[in-house]
Design a protein around this motif. Structure first.
Motif, PDB file in Angstrom:
ATOM      1  N   GLU A  50       0.832  -1.210   0.000  1.00 59.15           N
ATOM      2  CA  GLU A  50       0.000   0.000   0.000  1.00 59.15           C
ATOM      3  C   GLU A  50       0.866   1.259   0.000  1.00 59.15           C
ATOM      4  O   GLU A  50       0.631   2.183  -0.783  1.00 59.15           O
ATOM      5  N   GLU A  51       1.874   1.297   0.864  1.00 60.57           N
ATOM      6  CA  GLU A  51       2.758   2.461   0.958  1.00 60.57           C
ATOM      7  C   GLU A  51       3.576   2.643  -0.324  1.00 60.57           C
ATOM      8  O   GLU A  51       3.735   3.766  -0.811  1.00 60.57           O
ATOM      9  N   ALA A  52       4.090   1.555  -0.851  1.00 62.09           N
ATOM     10  CA  ALA A  52       4.929   1.626  -2.053  1.00 62.09           C
ATOM     11  C   ALA A  52       4.128   2.161  -3.238  1.00 62.09           C
ATOM     12  O   ALA A  52       4.630   2.968  -4.015  1.00 62.09           O
ATOM     13  N   GLN A  53       2.897   1.708  -3.369  1.00 59.36           N
ATOM     14  CA  GLN A  53       2.047   2.227  -4.456  1.00 59.36           C
ATOM     15  C   GLN A  53       1.856   3.730  -4.329  1.00 59.36           C
ATOM     16  O   GLN A  53       1.954   4.458  -5.317  1.00 59.36           O
ATOM     17  N   LYS A  54       1.588   4.198  -3.123  1.00 55.87           N
ATOM     18  CA  LYS A  54       1.386   5.634  -2.900  1.00 55.87           C
ATOM     19  C   LYS A  54       2.638   6.424  -3.240  1.00 55.87           C
ATOM     20  O   LYS A  54       2.547   7.558  -3.713  1.00 55.87           O
ATOM     21  N   LYS A  55       3.825   5.831  -3.004  1.00 53.93           N
ATOM     22  CA  LYS A  55       5.099   6.516  -3.281  1.00 53.93           C
ATOM     23  C   LYS A  55       5.491   6.451  -4.752  1.00 53.93           C
ATOM     24  O   LYS A  55       6.375   7.173  -5.178  1.00 53.93           O
TER      25      LYS A  55
END
Length: 165
Positions: A50-55
């Motif tokens: 989830e975090e990687a997608q947002k970044k």
């Protein structure tokens, strides 16, 4: 910031998966590397995706051996391309990981590559090809890389060639 995420099931996978990093460095591609497990740290895996997608993660490369559910667990969390690298180990020396990675249910794809080092190298190149769809400069670098590989092969052959006249 577009980048490629490399997720390994355990630290012992680094010896093989470091091949991806070397290729990304050569091509000047941003990447992240973490260790997370589909079984031992499922919450960490989910949160990281989830975090990687947002970044800005554009492609996920997942490497695991034995049951090798990591790529599938990642694919369940994202619609970004997921490339699975099955790794050797266990009683079946990677065949179990290959079958676990490639046997995804319809509609939940994981691009599965070869077992081990060749799979890691090809995963990096596959990620580069995906990124090159929106990056002509990267596409040109890939074309040049292929040409260099062809020239090296010809040069290697000339060193040992024996032909009948």
């Amino acid at each position: 910031m577009d980048f490629v995420s490399i997720i390994m099931g355990s630290k012992s996978d680094w010896g093989v998966m470091s091949e991806c990093v070397e290729i990304f460095k050569r091509f000047d591609i941003k990447y992240e590397v973490i260790i997370s497990s589909a079984h031992r740290s499922p919450d960490r895996t989910r949160q990281y995706v989830e975090e990687a997608q947002k970044k800005g993660a554009q492609v996920f490369i997942a490497a695991a051996g034995m049951a090798a559910h990591l790529a599938g667990a990642i694919a369940a969390q994202t619609c970004r391309p997921v490339i699975g690298v099955p790794l050797s180990g266990g009683a079946l020396d990677g065949l179990d990981a290959l079958l676990s990675t490639v046997q995804m249910p319809a509609g939940m794809p994981v691009g599965t590559l070869a077992i081990g080092k060749a799979g890691a190298i090809n995963a990096a190149y596959m990620a580069l090809q995906i990124l090159s769809l929106k990056n002509n400069e990267l596409y040109d670098k890939l074309i040049k890389d292929r040409a260099l590989k062809a020239k090296k092969l010809e040069s290697d052959s000339q060193e040992i060639e024996v032909r009948i006249s």
